[in-house]
Scaffold this motif. Structure first.
Motif, PDB file in Angstrom:
ATOM      1  N   LEU A   1      13.026  14.553  22.990  1.00 44.46           N
ATOM      2  CA  LEU A   1      14.719  14.425  22.735  1.00 44.46           C
ATOM      3  C   LEU A   1      14.252  14.911  20.994  1.00 44.46           C
ATOM      4  O   LEU A   1      15.115  15.812  20.893  1.00 44.46           O
ATOM      5  CB  LEU A   1      14.203  12.270  21.480  1.00 44.46           C
ATOM      6  N   VAL A   2      13.146  15.533  20.392  1.00 40.87           N
ATOM      7  CA  VAL A   2      13.744  15.975  18.730  1.00 40.87           C
ATOM      8  C   VAL A   2      14.015  17.562  18.972  1.00 40.87           C
ATOM      9  O   VAL A   2      14.972  18.042  18.779  1.00 40.87           O
ATOM     10  CB  VAL A   2      12.157  16.012  18.200  1.00 40.87           C
ATOM     11  N   SER A   3      13.844  17.862  20.248  1.00 33.38           N
ATOM     12  CA  SER A   3      13.893  19.303  20.806  1.00 33.38           C
ATOM     13  C   SER A   3      15.200  19.904  21.067  1.00 33.38           C
ATOM     14  O   SER A   3      15.750  20.521  20.514  1.00 33.38           O
ATOM     15  CB  SER A   3      12.587  20.286  21.183  1.00 33.38           C
ATOM     16  N   THR A   4      15.649  18.365  21.577  1.00 33.12           N
ATOM     17  CA  THR A   4      17.145  18.829  22.009  1.00 33.12           C
ATOM     18  C   THR A   4      18.079  18.998  20.749  1.00 33.12           C
ATOM     19  O   THR A   4      19.093  19.486  20.938  1.00 33.12           O
ATOM     20  CB  THR A   4      17.190  17.693  23.079  1.00 33.12           C
ATOM     21  N   ALA A   5      17.549  17.674  19.831  1.00 32.32           N
ATOM     22  CA  ALA A   5      18.536  17.351  18.879  1.00 32.32           C
ATOM     23  C   ALA A   5      18.528  18.861  18.282  1.00 32.32           C
ATOM     24  O   ALA A   5      19.560  19.118  17.407  1.00 32.32           O
ATOM     25  CB  ALA A   5      17.753  16.385  18.029  1.00 32.32           C
ATOM     26  N   ALA A   6      17.046  19.578  17.755  1.00 35.63           N
ATOM     27  CA  ALA A   6      17.148  20.758  17.263  1.00 35.63           C
ATOM     28  C   ALA A   6      17.178  22.436  17.979  1.00 35.63           C
ATOM     29  O   ALA A   6      19.004  22.960  17.919  1.00 35.63           O
ATOM     30  CB  ALA A   6      15.857  21.290  16.968  1.00 35.63           C
TER      31      ALA A   6
ATOM     32  N   PHE B   1      21.101  21.133  19.578  1.00 31.59           N
ATOM     33  CA  PHE B   1      22.647  20.900  19.203  1.00 31.59           C
ATOM     34  C   PHE B   1      22.626  22.062  17.815  1.00 31.59           C
ATOM     35  O   PHE B   1      23.509  21.881  17.427  1.00 31.59           O
ATOM     36  CB  PHE B   1      22.403  19.148  19.209  1.00 31.59           C
ATOM     37  N   LEU B   2      21.433  21.150  16.670  1.00 25.05           N
ATOM     38  CA  LEU B   2      21.892  21.659  15.697  1.00 25.05           C
ATOM     39  C   LEU B   2      22.056  22.810  15.389  1.00 25.05           C
ATOM     40  O   LEU B   2      23.213  23.657  14.586  1.00 25.05           O
ATOM     41  CB  LEU B   2      20.875  21.433  14.610  1.00 25.05           C
TER      42      LEU B   2
ATOM     43  N   LEU C   1      29.280  21.724  14.323  1.00 31.67           N
ATOM     44  CA  LEU C   1      28.952  20.403  14.794  1.00 31.67           C
ATOM     45  C   LEU C   1      30.009  20.631  15.892  1.00 31.67           C
ATOM     46  O   LEU C   1      29.333  19.844  16.766  1.00 31.67           O
ATOM     47  CB  LEU C   1      28.168  19.695  14.664  1.00 31.67           C
TER      48      LEU C   1
ATOM     49  N   LEU D   1      24.551  17.348  24.214  1.00 30.83           N
ATOM     50  CA  LEU D   1      25.139  15.490  24.442  1.00 30.83           C
ATOM     51  C   LEU D   1      24.274  14.888  25.648  1.00 30.83           C
ATOM     52  O   LEU D   1      24.138  13.990  25.366  1.00 30.83           O
ATOM     53  CB  LEU D   1      26.500  15.677  24.403  1.00 30.83           C
TER      54      LEU D   1
ATOM     55  N   LEU E   1      20.695  14.077  25.419  1.00 35.55           N
ATOM     56  CA  LEU E   1      20.418  13.464  24.314  1.00 35.55           C
ATOM     57  C   LEU E   1      20.503  11.611  24.916  1.00 35.55           C
ATOM     58  O   LEU E   1      20.012  11.205  24.419  1.00 35.55           O
ATOM     59  CB  LEU E   1      20.931  13.478  23.592  1.00 35.55           C
ATOM     60  N   THR E   2      22.151  11.675  25.147  1.00 28.89           N
ATOM     61  CA  THR E   2      22.055  10.596  25.878  1.00 28.89           C
ATOM     62  C   THR E   2      21.474  10.190  27.294  1.00 28.89           C
ATOM     63  O   THR E   2      20.910   8.834  27.050  1.00 28.89           O
ATOM     64  CB  THR E   2      23.753  10.578  26.294  1.00 28.89           C
TER      65      THR E   2
END
Length: 606
Positions: free
Chosen positions: A196-201, A203-204, A224, A237, A240-241
């Motif tokens: 989850l954290v690596s996917t959010a990173a 995306f950012l 973004l 995204l 993440l979902t």
């Protein structure tokens, strides 16, 4: 023994972390869209200003808000129109130029995003009327930002490792049914959190990674918003979902609701989740560009799932084997619970290896394109390294299977002793097992299986890292296509440029002459000659003469009859009658009495 295993685990974690850090800070790998051709061609001298600059790539590309920058002969950026694709050609990008361009050399820098989500950048020059020396001020660097690329790559490696552990642990628990399944809950939750954290990173960092800018702009609202509208951003995204939906289902399952759901329905839902998760990788990388895209995406998804079932299952098996199989009681004559689990995983691993072999051969064929690319491209070199690591992995897996067979066939010392029963009355209480004799084979040692599984897992991590590195390397097929395009540009003949140094033997009487034959082929050519002085700047000379001789055919010398055009010498029409290796002689006079004649050979083709 426990201390040794503890230190071994720590060293494995430390080694994996150092490997990720090393790969994340390494020199950025080649992107995947190779430049096939440009119009104008790089280095061309044009008689009139072009209306636009057009780039053609080996695959479709996406445009950024600032994909093209055009600089005039003084390195001032020009205002250009909005970049777009040629009609019906997603692999061709173009940008309109101003209506009037002054005489001189122009520089175009570009940066686009290839179909497999990796950015690619470069530059070219063209001249209008004549070439001019570039000013000393350097152009802005449009290459990758090292900090952004390093952080993005580390997040990619962590995402691959965590999805392998998450899906592999789930498959191991569902199919192998190990004793003490609660022990696997913590690593599965940890893998979910890292993913989850690596996917959010990812995306950012996506927008700074595409644009080659600093990671400080990762939280900009415009960045973004733009990322959310691109295909890589949409897939991130979606990932993440899926992860958040999986987390929302965990409390429901913990309350016991899963007992009212048929087991087949739970397994089907887990399979759908796994396939959907794997597609967020397959649809974003190599498989999304090139030939046979639907088949390639399906093959990549299967490859990822098989890899996760094998490597993630190995990690789960290693955690299960931390408990001694002999400590688990089992009915007489039946295999131990852990031994049954190991046997089931052996079947799962065999099926995973079969899928990996089939999909790996297809992906190698699709990425290489030819056997020559195996040894002649970076993609082939990384693939060879991966194949060597896979061979070591299979050797470790073979040893693990031998220990698995021994666990499933307990020695006579491990079998329960037969106690004679009286003809009448209750059976006698069981007595102690007889001590093994000198001819009794030793019982299987579970710690040896743990060692081979740990070696298998460590080698699997290396294979996984090489696989991730392979996705960041220009495929051999695209490299070969780009090389063919460089050898024969798309219908645009390249000009012949020859630089000849000269020295008349006096103070300040040296420099060089740059002669351009356009197109440098048999027939009518235009000639431009620019003289550079000792300081590298443009120099004015009172006389310059250029002749061409083809000694093999006794042709020449042919006088180009160049004339002074105010800063450079040129001839609009100079005929070269036949191909061959011509001798170009240039006579440069720098004063009333000082002159020198220099020569070079020039290849003229049809």
């Amino acid at each position: 023994m426990r201390d040794a295993h503890r230190w071994l685990r720590r060293l494995t974690v430390l080694g994996t972390g150092l490997l990720l850090l090393l790969l994340g800070t390494a020199v950025p790998a080649s992107a995947h869209a190779a430049l096939r051709g440009t119009d104008p061609a790089d280095g061309t001298v044009l008689k009139s200003a072009p209306r636009r600059v057009t780039l053609t790539f080996t695959e479709s590309v996406g445009l950024l808000t600032d994909s093209f920058r055009v600089y005039d002969p003084e390195n001032h950026r020009l205002r250009t129109g909005e970049a777009d694709h040629a009609p019906g050609r997603s692999d061709t990008a173009r940008v309109p130029l101003p209506a009037r361009l002054a005489t001189g050399t122009y520089t175009v820098t570009w940066r686009v995003v290839s179909a497999d989500s990796h950015p690619v950048s470069g530059a070219l020059t063209f001249s209008v009327g004549e070439r001019t020396a570039a000013p000393a001020a350097p152009l802005p660097d449009r290459a990758e930002n090292r900090a952004t690329t390093g952080l993005y790559d580390i997040a990619r490696y962590l995402a691959y490792l965590s999805v392998a552990l998450l899906l592999g642990t789930a498959a191991f628990t569902a199919y192998c049914r190990p004793p003490g399944r609660a022990r696997l809950r913590r690593p599965a939750l940890a893998a979910w959190g890292v993913l989850l954290v690596s996917t959010a990173a990812l995306f950012l960092l996506r927008a700074p990674y595409e644009e080659g800018t600093s990671p400080t702009g990762a939280f900009a609202l415009s960045s973004l918003t733009r990322t959310a509208t691109t295909r890589p951003g949409e897939l991130l995204l979606a990932r993440l979902t899926l992860l958040l939906l999986a987390a929302a289902c965990v409390p429901v399952l913990r309350r016991g609701a899963w007992r009212r759901v048929p087991r087949r329905a739970l397994l089907a839902a887990a399979a759908v989740f796994s396939v959907a998760l794997s597609l967020t990788w397959a649809a974003a990388e190599h498989a999304s560009a090139g030939p046979q895209v639907p088949v390639a995406i399906a093959s990549t998804a299967l490859h990822l799932l098989a890899m996760a079932a094998w490597l993630g299952g190995l990690a789960a098996l290693l955690l299960t084997l931390r408990r001694d199989p002999a400590a688990e009681p089992a009915p007489a004559g039946t295999p131990e619970p852990v031994a049954r689990t190991v046997t089931r995983f052996s079947r799962l691993a065999f099926a995973s290896v079969t899928v990996l072999a089939v999909t790996g051969v297809y992906q190698s064929w699709r990425g290489l394109g030819s056997l020559q690319a195996l040894t002649g491209t970076t993609y082939g070199h990384v693939l060879l390294a991966k194949l060597a690591a896979v061979a070591l992995l299979l050797a470790a897996a073979s040893r693990s299977r031998r220990w698995t067979a021994r666990l499933m066939s307990p020695s006579p010392a491990a079998r329960p002793a037969r106690v004679p029963e009286p003809a009448t009355g209750p059976p006698l209480p069981p007595g102690p097992r007889p001590a093994p004799g000198p001819d009794t084979p030793p019982a299987p040692a579970p710690h040896r299986l743990r060692r081979t599984v740990l070696a298998e897992l460590a080698t699997g991590v290396v294979v996984l890292v090489l696989t991730t590195l392979l996705t960041s390397t220009l495929p051999g097929r695209a490299a070969a296509e780009a090389a063919r395009s460089d050898a024969a540009p798309a219908g645009i003949p390249a000009a012949s440029v020859t630089t000849i140094p000269f020295d008349v033997g006096t103070a300040g009487g040296h420099g060089k002459v740059q002669i351009t034959l356009d197109p440098g082929r048999v027939g009518t050519n235009s000639v431009q000659a620019v003289v550079y002085g000792p300081d590298g700047g443009l120099a004015s000379v009172p006389e310059l003469r250029l002749t061409m001789t083809l000694a093999a055919q006794r042709v020449g010398p042919l006088d180009a009859r160049v004339t002074d055009r105010g800063g450079y010498w040129a001839a609009d029409s100079f005929a070269l009658p036949m191909p061959g290796t011509w001798t170009m002689r240039v006579t440069v006079r720098v004063s009333d009495v000082d002159q020198v004649t220099v020569s070079r050979t020039v290849r003229v083709v049809r």
